[in-house]
Design a protein around this motif. Structure first.
Motif, PDB file in Angstrom:
ATOM      1  N   THR A  37      21.307  -2.983 -70.921  1.00 43.59           N
ATOM      2  CA  THR A  37      20.063  -3.713 -71.192  1.00 43.59           C
ATOM      3  C   THR A  37      19.651  -3.608 -72.656  1.00 43.59           C
ATOM      4  OG1 THR A  37      17.743  -3.982 -70.573  1.00 43.59           O
ATOM      5  CG2 THR A  37      18.586  -1.734 -70.529  1.00 43.59           C
ATOM      6  N   LYS A  95      27.476 -12.945 -66.614  1.00 42.50           N
ATOM      7  CA  LYS A  95      28.679 -13.133 -67.434  1.00 42.50           C
ATOM      8  C   LYS A  95      29.615 -11.940 -67.275  1.00 42.50           C
ATOM      9  CE  LYS A  95      26.300 -15.644 -71.113  1.00 42.50           C
ATOM     10  NZ  LYS A  95      24.924 -15.161 -70.849  1.00 42.50           N
ATOM     11  N   LYS A  98      30.135  -9.733 -70.651  1.00 44.97           N
ATOM     12  CA  LYS A  98      29.098  -9.020 -71.403  1.00 44.97           C
ATOM     13  C   LYS A  98      28.771  -7.685 -70.737  1.00 44.97           C
ATOM     14  CE  LYS A  98      25.526 -11.286 -72.904  1.00 44.97           C
ATOM     15  NZ  LYS A  98      24.199 -11.862 -73.168  1.00 44.97           N
TER      16      LYS A  98
HETATM   17  C1  ZZB Z   1      16.929  -6.064 -68.534  1.00 48.19           C
HETATM   18  C2  ZZB Z   1      16.109  -7.103 -69.173  1.00 48.19           C
HETATM   19  C3  ZZB Z   1      14.740  -7.298 -69.090  1.00 48.19           C
HETATM   20  C4  ZZB Z   1      16.873  -7.935 -69.994  1.00 48.19           C
HETATM   21  C5  ZZB Z   1      14.197  -8.354 -69.785  1.00 48.19           C
HETATM   22  C6  ZZB Z   1      16.357  -9.001 -70.699  1.00 48.19           C
HETATM   23  C7  ZZB Z   1      14.994  -9.217 -70.587  1.00 48.19           C
HETATM   24  P1  ZZB Z   1      21.800 -10.816 -74.835  1.00 48.19           P
HETATM   25  O1  ZZB Z   1      20.550 -10.892 -75.630  1.00 48.19           O
HETATM   26  O2  ZZB Z   1      22.406 -12.156 -74.600  1.00 48.19           O
HETATM   27  O3  ZZB Z   1      22.789  -9.775 -75.305  1.00 48.19           O
HETATM   28  N1  ZZB Z   1      22.740  -8.937 -69.363  1.00 48.19           N
HETATM   29  C8  ZZB Z   1      23.459  -7.815 -69.593  1.00 48.19           C
HETATM   30  N2  ZZB Z   1      24.723  -7.975 -69.199  1.00 48.19           N
HETATM   31  C9  ZZB Z   1      24.808  -9.236 -68.700  1.00 48.19           C
HETATM   32  C10 ZZB Z   1      25.854  -9.993 -68.103  1.00 48.19           C
HETATM   33  N3  ZZB Z   1      27.069  -9.485 -67.924  1.00 48.19           N
HETATM   34  N4  ZZB Z   1      25.588 -11.259 -67.712  1.00 48.19           N
HETATM   35  C11 ZZB Z   1      24.349 -11.787 -67.863  1.00 48.19           C
HETATM   36  N5  ZZB Z   1      23.326 -11.117 -68.396  1.00 48.19           N
HETATM   37  C12 ZZB Z   1      23.545  -9.864 -68.805  1.00 48.19           C
HETATM   38  O4  ZZB Z   1      21.337 -10.369 -73.389  1.00 48.19           O
HETATM   39  C13 ZZB Z   1      21.116  -9.042 -73.055  1.00 48.19           C
HETATM   40  C14 ZZB Z   1      20.414  -9.068 -71.734  1.00 48.19           C
HETATM   41  O5  ZZB Z   1      21.197  -9.860 -70.831  1.00 48.19           O
HETATM   42  C15 ZZB Z   1      20.290  -7.696 -71.121  1.00 48.19           C
HETATM   43  O6  ZZB Z   1      18.943  -7.211 -71.206  1.00 48.19           O
HETATM   44  C16 ZZB Z   1      20.489  -7.976 -69.639  1.00 48.19           C
HETATM   45  O7  ZZB Z   1      19.192  -8.247 -69.167  1.00 48.19           O
HETATM   46  C17 ZZB Z   1      21.313  -9.216 -69.595  1.00 48.19           C
HETATM   47  F1  ZZB Z   1      12.911  -8.558 -69.709  1.00 48.19           F
HETATM   48  O8  ZZB Z   1      18.164  -6.156 -69.207  1.00 48.19           O
HETATM   49  B1  ZZB Z   1      18.311  -7.444 -69.920  1.00 48.19           B
HETATM   50  C18 ZZB Z   1      14.001 -12.174 -72.570  1.00 48.19           C
HETATM   51  C19 ZZB Z   1      15.027 -11.226 -71.969  1.00 48.19           C
HETATM   52  N6  ZZB Z   1      14.325 -10.228 -71.242  1.00 48.19           N
END
Ligand code: ZZB
Length: 227
Positions: A37, A95, A98
């Motif tokens: 994250t 994805k 990622k």
């Molecule tokens: C919790 C979270 C809370 C996230 C939020 C975002 C947000 P980026 O910026 O493109 O690198 N992520 C992690 N791995 C994957 C994956 N394999 N496939 C799809 N999504 C994935 O994106 C990083 C964020 O994409 C990570 O942070 C994770 O979700 C997600 F409130 O973790 B996040 C406005 C975004 N808010």
């Protein structure tokens, strides 16, 4: 990208996962799912999280499970209000390239997650899940000038209508910026503090307690690998 990798401990395997695992994993072994994250400060609101495994790097493989095998597995998510655990759910837009391919779901602040849970709730049979696994109430964690549920707000005002909607990329950018530059925590130990100040503190707390670790990944690693 500098991610935080979270440790989500398995509490109870799904029936399918139990079948596939058999006796390959000792019954008393601790098994973790590791979503990456960029938003450690939103971890209070984790509800369901998405799966899909991709073979990544080299490791000793004990058992091989598909994402669909683990749907329904109960895991403990650090800091989440859902202390008894959350269920692994499917996400069609995850994805495989990622992070680990495992994602934590925060529908209050991530438009992709909000779009996914609406869809899961609409078609539980199609996704092979129980409707109650998708928690109804969304916990507000961050107040911004426009909303305390920025993901829902953007989903509605931008007229997004599915997890595959092209507008979600823009919604994510807006949510990132607004949360980071003008967000204030309205939940948790750092309530009242700006997101900019709280973010490193939540991250430190997660890491110090052994619930997470730093995880770096070059942008576009997979693309450059394949040339
Ligand atoms: C919790 C979270 C809370 C996230 C939020 C975002 C947000 P980026 O910026 O493109 O690198 N992520 C992690 N791995 C994957 C994956 N394999 N496939 C799809 N999504 C994935 O994106 C990083 C964020 O994409 C990570 O942070 C994770 O979700 C997600 F409130 O973790 B996040 C406005 C975004 N808010």
């Amino acid at each position: 990208q500098e991610y935080v990798a979270l440790k989500l401990k398995t509490l109870e395997w799904s029936e399918k996962a139990k079948e596939v695992i058999g006796d390959k994993v000792p019954a008393d072994a601790d098994v973790y799912f590791i979503p990456a994250t960029l938003r450690p400060e939103t971890m209070y609101g984790q509800m369901a999280f998405q799966d899909i495994f991709s073979p990544w790097g080299e490791y000793h493989r004990v058992v091989s499970l598909k994402g669909s095998d683990v749907v329904g597995t109960l895991v403990h998510a650090p800091l989440s209000v859902h202390e008894k655990g959350i269920r692994i759910l499917p996400m069609s837009t995850v994805k495989p390239t990622k992070g680990t391919g495992v994602v934590t779901c925060v529908p209050s602040d991530s438009p992709d997650d909000y779009a996914t849970i609406l869809d899961l709730r609409k078609k539980p049979e199609f996704y092979g899940i129980q409707k109650e696994w998708v928690v109804e109430e969304i916990l507000p964690i961050i107040q911004t000038p426009t909303s305390n549920l920025i993901a829902k707000h953007l989903y509605e005002t931008m007229k997004i209508n599915s997890p595959k909607d092209q507008k979600l990329a823009e919604a994510k950018e807006i949510a990132y910026k607004e949360g980071f530059y003008s967000g204030v925590m309205v939940y948790g130990e750092f309530k009242g503090m700006s997101v900019q100040d709280a973010k490193p503190l939540v991250k430190k707390q997660l890491i110090d307690s052994g619930s997470a670790f730093n995880y770096g990944e070059p942008d576009g690693l997979v693309i450059s690998r394949s040339g």
